[in-house]
Every structure is written in structure tokens, then in C-alpha cells.
Design an enzyme around this catalytic site. Structure first.
Site, PDB file in Angstrom:
ATOM      1  N   LYS A 228       0.836  -1.212   0.000  1.00  0.00           N
ATOM      2  CA  LYS A 228       0.000   0.000   0.000  1.00  0.00           C
ATOM      3  C   LYS A 228       0.866   1.256   0.000  1.00  0.00           C
ATOM      4  CE  LYS A 228      -1.626   1.602   3.999  1.00  0.00           C
ATOM      5  NZ  LYS A 228      -1.233   2.977   4.339  1.00  0.00           N
ATOM      6  N   ASN A 229       1.897   1.277   0.853  1.00  0.00           N
ATOM      7  CA  ASN A 229       2.689   2.499   1.004  1.00  0.00           C
ATOM      8  C   ASN A 229       3.707   2.720  -0.109  1.00  0.00           C
ATOM      9  OD1 ASN A 229       1.179   3.082   3.194  1.00  0.00           O
ATOM     10  ND2 ASN A 229       2.710   2.453   4.697  1.00  0.00           N
TER      11      ASN A 229
ATOM     12  N   CYS B 148      -4.359  12.577  13.053  1.00  0.00           N
ATOM     13  CA  CYS B 148      -5.084  11.301  12.999  1.00  0.00           C
ATOM     14  C   CYS B 148      -4.897  10.580  14.315  1.00  0.00           C
ATOM     15  CB  CYS B 148      -4.648  10.477  11.796  1.00  0.00           C
ATOM     16  SG  CYS B 148      -3.184   9.492  12.072  1.00  0.00           S
TER      17      CYS B 148
ATOM     18  N   ARG C 232       0.841  14.583  13.185  1.00  0.00           N
ATOM     19  CA  ARG C 232       1.332  14.342  11.815  1.00  0.00           C
ATOM     20  C   ARG C 232       1.322  15.601  10.950  1.00  0.00           C
ATOM     21  NH1 ARG C 232      -0.887   8.673   9.675  1.00  0.00           N
ATOM     22  NH2 ARG C 232       0.970   8.846   8.404  1.00  0.00           N
TER      23      ARG C 232
ATOM     24  N   ASP D  32       4.785   0.493  12.092  1.00  0.00           N
ATOM     25  CA  ASP D  32       3.554  -0.122  11.589  1.00  0.00           C
ATOM     26  C   ASP D  32       3.401  -1.580  12.009  1.00  0.00           C
ATOM     27  OD1 ASP D  32       3.597   1.697   8.410  1.00  0.00           O
ATOM     28  OD2 ASP D  32       3.059   2.298  10.444  1.00  0.00           O
TER      29      ASP D  32
ATOM     30  N   ARG E  34      -8.520  -0.517   4.943  1.00  0.00           N
ATOM     31  CA  ARG E  34      -7.714   0.535   4.331  1.00  0.00           C
ATOM     32  C   ARG E  34      -6.396   0.001   3.789  1.00  0.00           C
ATOM     33  NH1 ARG E  34      -6.865   5.854   7.457  1.00  0.00           N
ATOM     34  NH2 ARG E  34      -5.807   6.100   5.448  1.00  0.00           N
TER      35      ARG E  34
HETATM   36  C1  EPZ Z   1       4.401   6.966   6.401  1.00  0.00           C
HETATM   37  O1  EPZ Z   1       3.642   8.035   6.984  1.00  0.00           O
HETATM   38  C2  EPZ Z   1       3.444   5.784   6.269  1.00  0.00           C
HETATM   39  N1  EPZ Z   1       2.326   6.153   5.425  1.00  0.00           N
HETATM   40  C3  EPZ Z   1       2.931   5.387   7.657  1.00  0.00           C
HETATM   41  O2  EPZ Z   1       2.138   4.206   7.516  1.00  0.00           O
HETATM   42  C4  EPZ Z   1       4.117   5.040   8.537  1.00  0.00           C
HETATM   43  O3  EPZ Z   1       3.666   4.795   9.844  1.00  0.00           O
HETATM   44  C5  EPZ Z   1       5.110   6.225   8.575  1.00  0.00           C
HETATM   45  O4  EPZ Z   1       5.499   6.594   7.242  1.00  0.00           O
HETATM   46  C6  EPZ Z   1       6.377   5.892   9.351  1.00  0.00           C
HETATM   47  O5  EPZ Z   1       6.975   4.761   8.853  1.00  0.00           O
HETATM   48  C7  EPZ Z   1       2.501   6.097   4.055  1.00  0.00           C
HETATM   49  O6  EPZ Z   1       3.551   5.780   3.524  1.00  0.00           O
HETATM   50  C8  EPZ Z   1       1.312   6.442   3.225  1.00  0.00           C
HETATM   51  P1  EPZ Z   1       6.563  10.317   8.382  1.00  0.00           P
HETATM   52  P2  EPZ Z   1       4.231   9.536   6.977  1.00  0.00           P
HETATM   53  O7  EPZ Z   1       6.443  11.598   7.634  1.00  0.00           O
HETATM   54  O8  EPZ Z   1       5.053   9.748   5.768  1.00  0.00           O
HETATM   55  C9  EPZ Z   1       6.914  13.752  11.737  1.00  0.00           C
HETATM   56  C10 EPZ Z   1       0.265   2.799   7.815  1.00  0.00           C
HETATM   57  O9  EPZ Z   1      -0.154   2.230   8.836  1.00  0.00           O
HETATM   58  N2  EPZ Z   1       6.750  14.725  10.638  1.00  0.00           N
HETATM   59  O10 EPZ Z   1       7.693   9.440   8.053  1.00  0.00           O
HETATM   60  O11 EPZ Z   1       3.089  10.437   7.236  1.00  0.00           O
HETATM   61  C11 EPZ Z   1       5.659  12.899  11.943  1.00  0.00           C
HETATM   62  O12 EPZ Z   1       4.694  13.540  12.720  1.00  0.00           O
HETATM   63  C12 EPZ Z   1       0.746   4.265   7.898  1.00  0.00           C
HETATM   64  O13 EPZ Z   1       0.350   2.265   6.693  1.00  0.00           O
HETATM   65  C13 EPZ Z   1       6.744  16.077  10.926  1.00  0.00           C
HETATM   66  O14 EPZ Z   1       6.875  16.480  12.081  1.00  0.00           O
HETATM   67  O15 EPZ Z   1       5.182   9.496   8.259  1.00  0.00           O
HETATM   68  C14 EPZ Z   1       6.218  11.638  12.580  1.00  0.00           C
HETATM   69  O16 EPZ Z   1       6.351  11.842  13.951  1.00  0.00           O
HETATM   70  C15 EPZ Z   1       0.475   4.879   9.232  1.00  0.00           C
HETATM   71  N3  EPZ Z   1       6.598  16.964   9.906  1.00  0.00           N
HETATM   72  C16 EPZ Z   1       7.585  11.515  11.912  1.00  0.00           C
HETATM   73  O17 EPZ Z   1       7.915  12.795  11.377  1.00  0.00           O
HETATM   74  C17 EPZ Z   1       6.453  16.542   8.584  1.00  0.00           C
HETATM   75  O18 EPZ Z   1       6.320  17.380   7.677  1.00  0.00           O
HETATM   76  C18 EPZ Z   1       7.644  10.475  10.781  1.00  0.00           C
HETATM   77  O19 EPZ Z   1       6.533  10.661   9.960  1.00  0.00           O
HETATM   78  C19 EPZ Z   1       6.464  15.163   8.310  1.00  0.00           C
HETATM   79  C20 EPZ Z   1       6.624  14.267   9.353  1.00  0.00           C
END
Ligand code: EPZ
Length: 417
Positions: free
Chosen positions: A22-23, A117, A122, A305, A397
Site C-alpha cells: 500500500k505504502n 489522525c 502528523r 507499523d 484501508r
Molecule cells: C508513512 O507516513 C506511512 N504512510 C505510515 O504508515 C508510517 O507509519 C510512517 O510513514 C512511518 O513509517 C505512508 O507511507 C502512506 P513520516 P508519513 O512523515 O510519511 C513527523 C500505515 O499504517 N513529521 O515518516 O506520514 C511525523 O509527525 C501508515 O500504513 C513532521 O513532524 O510518516 C512523525 O512523527 C500509518 N513533519 C515523523 O515525522 C512533517 O512534515 C515520521 O513521519 C512530516 C513528518
């Protein structure tokens, strides 16, 4: 409001095939906005997030977009008004992945700001900051990210934290930017590498995907191609956790063990006996199951995850497991539900201490997000009696035909519509 009902405890056996990731497919679908000509994605998981991204792309005017079986085909490029509306984005945060491609291809974009969420606030500040460094005007107006530019310019981008979709959004934007873009401290996830592999097959010039430093030389145009999406490592890990928690022997096929090193190491530390093949993993039955400590971190460390699914396993394991969540600030929503089933878990901020083995008993439980619902399936399979998981829509999802796949492994599981 579908529910999932499980009669436990179950001993799983046989073989299960993993779907596409999915990702990986979500950013690759967004990347079709960058392309000219026909494009085909194969091994696409038919899950609700993919169907939502289809709606977003149709809304943006992507032509002849068809999802047939596990193949998606389309005519690349956006023809409509570059706006991703609130009603679609609020159901799937990953819709933000259209922001970079729209800006790069059309010079303007309007994307509803994804709210927080269940698992955390996020924010997308890293995405916005990076696009501004590439010369875009980006403002938040009426709940929308409104962005415009003449043509994006290559830039040096250093992310404060490794961000998966942040890296993917900027990687896509940089493919059509003027000049060179360097992304430092970027995400190393296999899904980022697969996106880069897809874009390079479309004529992009991306180097370093899978390392902390990616270099992109912008090009004038990208043409469509055919691409096969990598297997879903989180779905793979979920089946492995279910087998370990129920002391079952199963074979997981069409997966990529090399994407799960940290997870396989952790399972072996728990005493689970595994055999790896080039595209399969076999779990031996009746293995010992000892507790172990897990700390989630960005790839290649233990994935957040799979944290919830590991906690369901730890509840059944001999000894204490200390589970520390470092990626998201609110990802213990499943703890209360596991306790309802009899698990012994103490929470202390971002750490949960799990004392096993606890005899789990079936109960009515509530899914709060995608991976928490997978955790409750793992717990229900190893619990005594009947478990009913409410709000099963969460699992749809990201897991394709989840109850059919577990039924194929001999589980007594059904969907109550
Ligand atoms: C991706 O989310 C995945 N989603 C998530 O999978 C996964 O949990 C996550 O990466 C971490 O591995 C998809 O790929 C669609 P991040 P993403 O940006 O990209 C902070 C699932 O269950 N951050 O790597 O949104 C953020 O809050 C989902 O399939 C900022 O502060 O995660 C987090 O604490 C859930 N500012 C950390 O970085 C930003 O602009 C990592 O988040 C971006 C992120």
C-alpha cells in the site's frame, strides 16, 4: 459498520500470498500526475486507500484510469483543476502526495490540509518547507495548502527528521524541477526505493534512493511505463506475528524477506524458528515464544507499523517485553483493547511494559486505526473464545481480503456486515 468475528484460539497452517505494498503504490499512483502517455502499475493491492487515491486522481482529471484486478492503468498527467478536496483528503492523509507532482507538472496545486489522525498530529511542515526552498509560494488558506510557482528549482533540502511521504513528495517534485535537488536525511524505506525505481523507468534521473542522501537531476518530461509494485512488508510481518502468537507453522509467499531484517531478527530473538527463501518466509510450528524489547524507528529499524501487532504477540510470550514507540506520539490506542482481552500491559509515556504469558480471552473490542485493527486480529486468533472487532473498516484501508486470507490459513474468522 462491518465487524470482524474470530473464534479462538486458532492454529494456522498452510500458505498465504502477500499483496503489493500500500505504502509504495500510493506515491506511485500520485506520480502518474507527472507522466505523459500510458502507464500501468501491476501487483496493486485492492484496498480502500487505493480506491480513495483513484477517486483523488479522477477528481484531478487523470484520464482512462482503470483498476482491473490488481492492475491499474491510466493516461498520465492531470487535465482538470489541480484541487484535492477536503472530502477525499480527510479519509486518507496520503492524498498529500499529489502536492509535489501537481506543482511540478502544472505549477499550481490546492490540496486540503490533512488534519491529525488517531496516531499523532502528523504535521506536513517538512513538505511545505522543502517546496518553498524549491521556489514555490505556499500558503495555508481556508484549510487548504495553496501552492504555485513558474517552475520549481533544484535545491539543497535537509529534513529535520526522516519523513517517508515528505521524501516521496519532494522526490517527485524534483524530477521535473530545473537543475539538481539534493535531499539529505531522507527516508530509506523500501517504498521510497520502489518509487525512485518506477520514476527512473519513466525517464527520471534519481540517484541514492535507499541511502540518506538522494540526488535528482531535473528533466523536461517523463513518459509512462509499466511497473510492478513491491510486496507489502507490513502485511508480511502481520502474518508472521499471527503465526508466532498462535505457535503455528505457515509459509508466507510473494514477500521480500530483505525488507524485514529487523523484524525477522526480533522474531528470532523471541525464539521463533524461521526459514527464509528468496520470496518466502516459513515459520516453524510450536516454537518457543519469549518476550523481547522493541523500539520503533525509521527504516531499517523496527517499523512503527508492526508495533501494535508485536504487542499482541508479546502478551502471549514468556517474560517481559518493553515496547518503545519513537515515531508517533499517540500509537498505543490498542493497549486498552488488549487489556480488555486480559493482556497485562503498563503504559509509561511512549513505553509499554508487557508481562506475558497472559491467557487472552475473546471480547468485544474497538479498532482505532489500521495497524491497531491488525493487532486485534492477532490477539483474537490466540484468545480463548469469541472476539468481535468493531469498526473493521480500518483494516480494509490497508489489508486486501484479510479474512479470506486468514480463512485460507485455517482461521475461524468472518466479516459481519
Ligand atoms: C508513512 O507516513 C506511512 N504512510 C505510515 O504508515 C508510517 O507509519 C510512517 O510513514 C512511518 O513509517 C505512508 O507511507 C502512506 P513520516 P508519513 O512523515 O510519511 C513527523 C500505515 O499504517 N513529521 O515518516 O506520514 C511525523 O509527525 C501508515 O500504513 C513532521 O513532524 O510518516 C512523525 O512523527 C500509518 N513533519 C515523523 O515525522 C512533517 O512534515 C515520521 O513521519 C512530516 C513528518
Amino acid at each position: 459498520m462491518d465487524k470482524i468475528r474470530i473464534q479462538g484460539p486458532c492454529r494456522l497452517r498452510g500458505t498465504v500470498r502477500v499483496s503489493g505494498a500500500k505504502n509504495a503504490v500510493l506515491p506511485e499512483m500520485a506520480a502518474t500526475l507527472l507522466l505523459e502517455g500510458p502507464v500501468t502499475l501491476r501487483n496493486v493491492p485492492v484496498v480502500r486507500d487505493v480506491q480513495t487515491m483513484v477517486k483523488v486522481l479522477r477528481h484531478l482529471g487523470v484520464r482512462s484510469l482503470k483498476l482491473e484486478g490488481n492492475s491499474l492503468s491510466a493516461e498520465g498527467g492531470a487535465a482538470g483543476d489541480p484541487e484535492a478536496p477536503y472530502d477525499l483528503v480527510r479519509t486518507m492523509r496520503a492524498s498529500i502526495l499529489v502536492l509535489g507532482p501537481l506543482l511540478a507538472r502544472l505549477g499550481r496545486a490546492k490540496v486540503s490540509l490533512p488534519g491529525g489522525c488517531a496516531i499523532g498530529a502528523r504535521p506536513i511542515d517538512y513538505h511545505i518547507e522543502a517546496l518553498r526552498r524549491m521556489g514555490a509560494n505556499v500558503a495555508i488558506e481556508h484549510g487548504y495548502v495553496v501552492a504555485s510557482c513558474r517552475r520549481l528549482k533544484g535545491a539543497e533540502i535537509v529534513f529535520d527528521d526522516r519523513t517517508v511521504t515528505g521524501t516521496e513528495n519532494i522526490l517527485m517534485a524534483a524530477t521535473l524541477a530545473e537543475g539538481r535537488t539534493v535531499l539529505e536525511n531522507c527516508a530509506l524505506e523500501p517504498e521510497v526505493v520502489d518509487l525512485a525505481r518506477f520514476l527512473n523507468a519513466c525517464g527520471a534521473r534519481i540517484d541514492g534512493a535507499g541511502t540518506g542522501r538522494i540526488v535528482v537531476e531535473g528533466v523536461a518530461r517523463l513518459r509512462g511505463t509499466a511497473h510492478t509494485v513491491i510486496p507489502d512488508r507490513i502485511e508480511t510481518g502481520t502474518f508472521l506475528m499471527a503465526a508466532a502468537a498462535t505457535r503455528s507453522g505457515i509459509r508466507v509467499e510473494q514477500c521480500d524477506p530483505s525488507h524485514l531484517e529487523a523484524v525477522l531478527d526480533k522474531l528470532q530473538e523471541c525464539g521463533v524458528v524461521l526459514r527464509r527463501g528468496p520470496d518466502s518466509i516459513t515459520v516453524e510450528p510450536d516454537g518457543a515464544l519469549r518476550g523481547a524489547n522493541v523500539t520503533t524507528r525509521p527504516y531499517p529499524d523496527f517499523p512503527t507499523d508492526l508495533q501494535a501487532q508485536f504487542m499482541a504477540l508479546a502478551a502471549r510470550a514468556d517474560g517481559v517485553s518493553i515496547v518503545t514507540e519513537t515515531v508517533f506520539e499517540n500509537r498505543f490506542m490498542h493497549v486498552g483493547e488488549l487489556r480488555r482481552m486480559g493482556a497485562r500491559i503498563v503504559e509509561d509515556g511512549q513505553t509499554a511494559i508487557v508481562a506475558g504469558p497472559a491467557p487472552l480471552s475473546g471480547a468485544q473490542v474497538m479498532a482505532s486505526d489500521l495497524r491497531a485493527s491488525a493487532c486485534l486480529i492477532v490477539a483474537g486468533l490466540s484468545a480463548e473464545g469469541e472476539t468481535t472487532i468493531h469498526r473493521a473498516y480500518h483494516i480494509d484501508r490497508g489489508y486486501e481480503k484479510v479474512e479470506t486470507k486468514f480463512q485460507g490459513l485455517g482461521a475461524r474468522i468472518e466479516r459481519i456486515s
